[in-house]
Design an enzyme around this catalytic site. Structure first.
Site, PDB file in Angstrom:
ATOM      1  N   GLY A 100       0.848  -1.204   0.000  1.00 32.47           N
ATOM      2  CA  GLY A 100       0.000   0.000   0.000  1.00 32.47           C
ATOM      3  C   GLY A 100       0.873   1.239   0.000  1.00 32.47           C
ATOM      4  O   GLY A 100       0.528   2.257   0.597  1.00 32.47           O
ATOM      5  N   LYS A 109       2.070   8.085   2.641  1.00 32.15           N
ATOM      6  CA  LYS A 109       2.679   9.401   2.375  1.00 32.15           C
ATOM      7  C   LYS A 109       2.561  10.338   3.574  1.00 32.15           C
ATOM      8  O   LYS A 109       3.479  11.059   3.909  1.00 32.15           O
ATOM      9  CB  LYS A 109       1.996  10.037   1.158  1.00 32.15           C
ATOM     10  CG  LYS A 109       2.385   9.333  -0.134  1.00 32.15           C
ATOM     11  CD  LYS A 109       1.825  10.084  -1.331  1.00 32.15           C
ATOM     12  CE  LYS A 109       0.935   9.167  -2.131  1.00 32.15           C
ATOM     13  NZ  LYS A 109       0.139   9.781  -3.145  1.00 32.15           N
ATOM     14  N   ASP A 147       0.679  -7.090  -7.710  1.00 28.99           N
ATOM     15  CA  ASP A 147      -0.725  -7.492  -7.601  1.00 28.99           C
ATOM     16  C   ASP A 147      -0.760  -8.549  -6.498  1.00 28.99           C
ATOM     17  O   ASP A 147      -0.177  -9.628  -6.660  1.00 28.99           O
ATOM     18  CB  ASP A 147      -1.175  -8.079  -8.948  1.00 28.99           C
ATOM     19  CG  ASP A 147      -2.566  -8.684  -8.860  1.00 28.99           C
ATOM     20  OD1 ASP A 147      -3.122  -8.752  -7.741  1.00 28.99           O
ATOM     21  OD2 ASP A 147      -3.085  -9.095  -9.910  1.00 28.99           O
ATOM     22  N   LYS A 154      -5.713  -0.879  10.917  1.00 27.60           N
ATOM     23  CA  LYS A 154      -7.139  -1.109  11.129  1.00 27.60           C
ATOM     24  C   LYS A 154      -7.884  -0.965   9.810  1.00 27.60           C
ATOM     25  O   LYS A 154      -7.342  -0.355   8.894  1.00 27.60           O
ATOM     26  CB  LYS A 154      -7.681  -0.145  12.165  1.00 27.60           C
ATOM     27  CG  LYS A 154      -7.635   1.314  11.708  1.00 27.60           C
ATOM     28  CD  LYS A 154      -8.387   2.199  12.609  1.00 27.60           C
ATOM     29  CE  LYS A 154      -9.855   2.190  12.239  1.00 27.60           C
ATOM     30  NZ  LYS A 154     -10.471   3.518  12.204  1.00 27.60           N
ATOM     31  N   ASP A 197      -3.198   0.579  16.696  1.00 25.00           N
ATOM     32  CA  ASP A 197      -4.266   1.480  17.098  1.00 25.00           C
ATOM     33  C   ASP A 197      -3.526   2.783  17.369  1.00 25.00           C
ATOM     34  O   ASP A 197      -2.855   2.918  18.389  1.00 25.00           O
ATOM     35  CB  ASP A 197      -4.951   0.970  18.375  1.00 25.00           C
ATOM     36  CG  ASP A 197      -6.118   1.861  18.764  1.00 25.00           C
ATOM     37  OD1 ASP A 197      -5.956   3.095  18.726  1.00 25.00           O
ATOM     38  OD2 ASP A 197      -7.191   1.342  19.092  1.00 25.00           O
ATOM     39  N   HIS A 198      -3.621   3.718  16.438  1.00 18.01           N
ATOM     40  CA  HIS A 198      -2.703   4.866  16.538  1.00 18.01           C
ATOM     41  C   HIS A 198      -2.920   5.703  17.802  1.00 18.01           C
ATOM     42  O   HIS A 198      -2.018   6.393  18.247  1.00 18.01           O
ATOM     43  CB  HIS A 198      -2.744   5.731  15.266  1.00 18.01           C
ATOM     44  CG  HIS A 198      -3.937   6.629  15.167  1.00 18.01           C
ATOM     45  ND1 HIS A 198      -5.185   6.173  14.845  1.00 18.01           N
ATOM     46  CD2 HIS A 198      -4.077   7.963  15.355  1.00 18.01           C
ATOM     47  CE1 HIS A 198      -6.033   7.189  14.834  1.00 18.01           C
ATOM     48  NE2 HIS A 198      -5.381   8.284  15.142  1.00 18.01           N
ATOM     49  N   HIS A 210     -10.373   2.384  19.394  1.00 23.15           N
ATOM     50  CA  HIS A 210      -9.788   3.451  20.213  1.00 23.15           C
ATOM     51  C   HIS A 210     -10.470   3.600  21.583  1.00 23.15           C
ATOM     52  O   HIS A 210      -9.807   3.698  22.614  1.00 23.15           O
ATOM     53  CB  HIS A 210      -9.872   4.790  19.478  1.00 23.15           C
ATOM     54  CG  HIS A 210      -9.368   4.746  18.068  1.00 23.15           C
ATOM     55  ND1 HIS A 210      -8.201   4.096  17.722  1.00 23.15           N
ATOM     56  CD2 HIS A 210      -9.848   5.267  16.913  1.00 23.15           C
ATOM     57  CE1 HIS A 210      -8.003   4.236  16.410  1.00 23.15           C
ATOM     58  NE2 HIS A 210      -8.982   4.923  15.897  1.00 23.15           N
TER      59      HIS A 210
HETATM   60  C1  BG6 Z   1      -9.272   6.956  12.731  1.00 23.13           C
HETATM   61  C2  BG6 Z   1     -10.671   6.959  12.190  1.00 23.13           C
HETATM   62  O1  BG6 Z   1      -8.953   5.704  13.293  1.00 23.13           O
HETATM   63  O2  BG6 Z   1      -9.134   7.968  13.709  1.00 23.13           O
HETATM   64  C3  BG6 Z   1     -11.061   8.320  11.647  1.00 23.13           C
HETATM   65  O3  BG6 Z   1     -10.774   5.995  11.146  1.00 23.13           O
HETATM   66  C4  BG6 Z   1     -10.806   9.388  12.684  1.00 23.13           C
HETATM   67  O4  BG6 Z   1     -12.421   8.347  11.235  1.00 23.13           O
HETATM   68  C5  BG6 Z   1      -9.382   9.274  13.229  1.00 23.13           C
HETATM   69  O5  BG6 Z   1     -10.995  10.644  12.064  1.00 23.13           O
HETATM   70  C6  BG6 Z   1      -9.156  10.251  14.365  1.00 23.13           C
HETATM   71  O6  BG6 Z   1      -7.801  10.216  14.696  1.00 23.13           O
HETATM   72  P1  BG6 Z   1      -7.072  11.516  15.228  1.00 23.13           P
HETATM   73  O7  BG6 Z   1      -5.699  11.053  15.559  1.00 23.13           O
HETATM   74  O8  BG6 Z   1      -7.116  12.543  14.125  1.00 23.13           O
HETATM   75  O9  BG6 Z   1      -7.851  11.971  16.405  1.00 23.13           O
END
Ligand code: BG6
Length: 487
Positions: A11, A18, A84, A147, A176-177, A239
């Site tokens: 990806g 990016k 692919d 995710k 999970d950022h 989250h």
């Molecule tokens: C993502 C969601 O995991 O988190 C988005 O898919 C959401 O819909 C985003 O906008 C929010 O993350 P952050 O870091 O901008 O608060």
């Protein structure tokens, strides 16, 4: 110490790569965590040349580089292969490139794979990585998965099985950022390094906990994905429940990934499964209408591009979770998350129980607020005496906050999380037991909604969601502590 590794990104032409991955890898490069012995293989369908790929990477880091030479030197570590994911031949080519780069960069066979594309291909990729022996048991082999991890328990379990055919749970890092955000990691310090808080972090002293993820943005250009997903799957399954687990867990026996995971998993296992009646009462869904945010007019969700004009997808969810643990039994964990709300802000409010007042004046509760973004920090509100002759109480706030984006103090979550993976630290990732338990609960709510047993409330863009989300707290004798409309 700098890592020796070949990183393969599936990806590589995507937006996430990016906006987040290349800048994060560059920061790791600048700080010396990646130096000579690393290369990145980018794959995607488009037929890009190495030169073009390098220019994409350079463009994504221009603001961060000290000089054009430094940016170019970094981008020189990037290689591209048009790919692919269904085509076995392409994996044979990938293996050759991997082997060559491993030798050239003396990467000691260490491999990191990053799946940052449509999740329906994750299983196919994992299968081929094994069958074509790109994963060959030499060096470390780790997998980062973006995710969403499934769309319900059954698809998540299937995906997990597919990944487990090639990787062990210990090798899988589910991103999970939010777990990479500075103040979410700071919860460990606030809770477990302060006797002031840890001693009263339980149902004897805490009345309720409130988690708000408010966004001012709408769905932007993600209508296609979002309309299939909705806020419950997009923000709550991952989250919200991950954050809840950090707030609700018991103190781990040590600050290690194993001990933390053990305690987190216990919280997920103890999440109360609501009855059918509770499911109808405890969870509220909403969708934004047109409205005004900061003086600017916005269209309704149903008018957004790639959204079904009759969509019933929720852009807002609020509710109350309970954790049936000795520590938190009967304490509501209220949450709300929504798009096109009044302001952007992720806040946690820990609302302490009221004591009886001897002052002939009712007392405001003590509240510990954790500001996760956009400002970072915390505040504690206490009652004090107002200056003056009369004895009157007034709330006083101990406030410590920084504007992280302004000071540049906080690392980008992806940088922290990739750093953790390079160091084999899975503390800040979602583990399968947690994902499974969270889907079990989310599926229950989703089922009630599918049967249309609860209304979909329509709220104005720029508001703080439907009234029902305020009424929910009133039923518990509580109120949302954060209201950005009161400035
Ligand atoms: C993502 C969601 O995991 O988190 C988005 O898919 C959401 O819909 C985003 O906008 C929010 O993350 P952050 O870091 O901008 O608060």
């Amino acid at each position: 110490m700098s890592s020796k590794v070949i990183i393969t990104i599936f990806g590589a032409s995507g937006d996430l790569a990016k906006r987040k991955l290349y800048p994060s890898l560059f920061r790791l490069y600048k700080s010396g965590n990646l130096s000579k012995h690393f290369a990145v293989i980018g794959t995607a369908r488009r037929p890009w040349s190495k030169e073009y790929f390098e220019s994409v990477v350079v463009e994504s880091i221009t603001d961060l580089a000290d000089s054009p030479e430094q940016a170019q030197e970094f981008a020189g570590h990037f290689y591209y292969q048009s790919h692919d994911v269904q085509d076995t031949e392409h994996y044979i080519e990938l293996k050759k490139l991997q082997t060559r780069l491993n030798q050239e960069y003396q990467a000691e066979h260490n491999k990191l794979f990053f799946l940052s594309m449509a999740p329906q291909f994750f299983g196919t990729i994992a299968k081929h990585l094994k069958s074509e022996q790109i994963v060959d048991g030499q060096g470390f082999e780790r997998l980062i998965v973006e995710k969403p991890f499934g769309t319900d328990l059954s698809t998540a379990s299937q995906l997990n099985q597919e990944l487990l055919a090639t990787f062990d749970e210990e090798q899988i890092f589910r991103i999970d950022h939010y777990l990479g955000k500075e103040m979410i990691q700071n919860i460990f310090a606030i809770r477990f390094a302060n006797s002031l808080f840890e001693n009263i972090w339980n149902r004897n002293y805490i009345d309720n906990i409130q988690i708000t993820f408010a966004e001012q943005l709408g769905v932007e250009e993600r209508g296609g994905y979002y309309d299939q997903s909705g806020a419950l799957r997009d923000m709550v399954q991952n989250h919200t429940l991950q954050l809840l687990s950090l707030l609700a867990m018991d103190m781990p026996s040590a600050f290690t990934k194993e001990a933390i995971r053990t305690e987190k998993v216990k919280v997920f296992e103890r999440l109360r499964k609501p009855s059918q009646e509770e499911l109808k009462k405890l969870f509220i869904r909403g969708q934004y209408k047109s409205g005004t945010v900061d003086g600017k007019k916005y269209i309704s969700y149903r008018s957004e591009p790639n959204v079904n004009p009759e969509s019933e997808t929720e852009t807002f969810v609020s509710g109350a979770f309970f954790v049936d643990s000795e520590r938190f039994r009967h304490v509501p964990f209220f949450f709300r998350t929504g798009k096109r709300l009044t302001a952007k802000g992720t806040h946690v409010n820990i609302v302490f129980k009221q004591m009886d007042s001897i002052f002939g004046q009712s007392l405001e509760p003590n509240v510990l607020t954790i500001y996760i973004q956009p400002t970072e920090g915390f505040s504690l509100s206490v009652n004090g005496k107002e200056v003056g002759e009369q004895f009157r109480l007034a709330p006083i706030s101990f406030d410590y906050r920084t504007d992280a984006t302004a000071t540049g103090a906080s690392q980008e979550p992806y940088e922290k999380l990739i750093f953790d993976v390079l160091n084999n630290d899975s503390t800040n990732f979602s583990h399968w037991d947690e994902v499974r338990a969270s889907w079990e609960l989310i599926d229950q709510i989703e089922a009630i909604w599918q049967e249309n047993q609860v209304p979909l409330h329509h709220y104005e863009a720029g508001s703080m969601g439907p009234e029902a989300a305020f009424e929910l707290l009133q039923e518990f004798g509580a109120k949302w502590q954060w209201d950005p409309r009161e400035k």
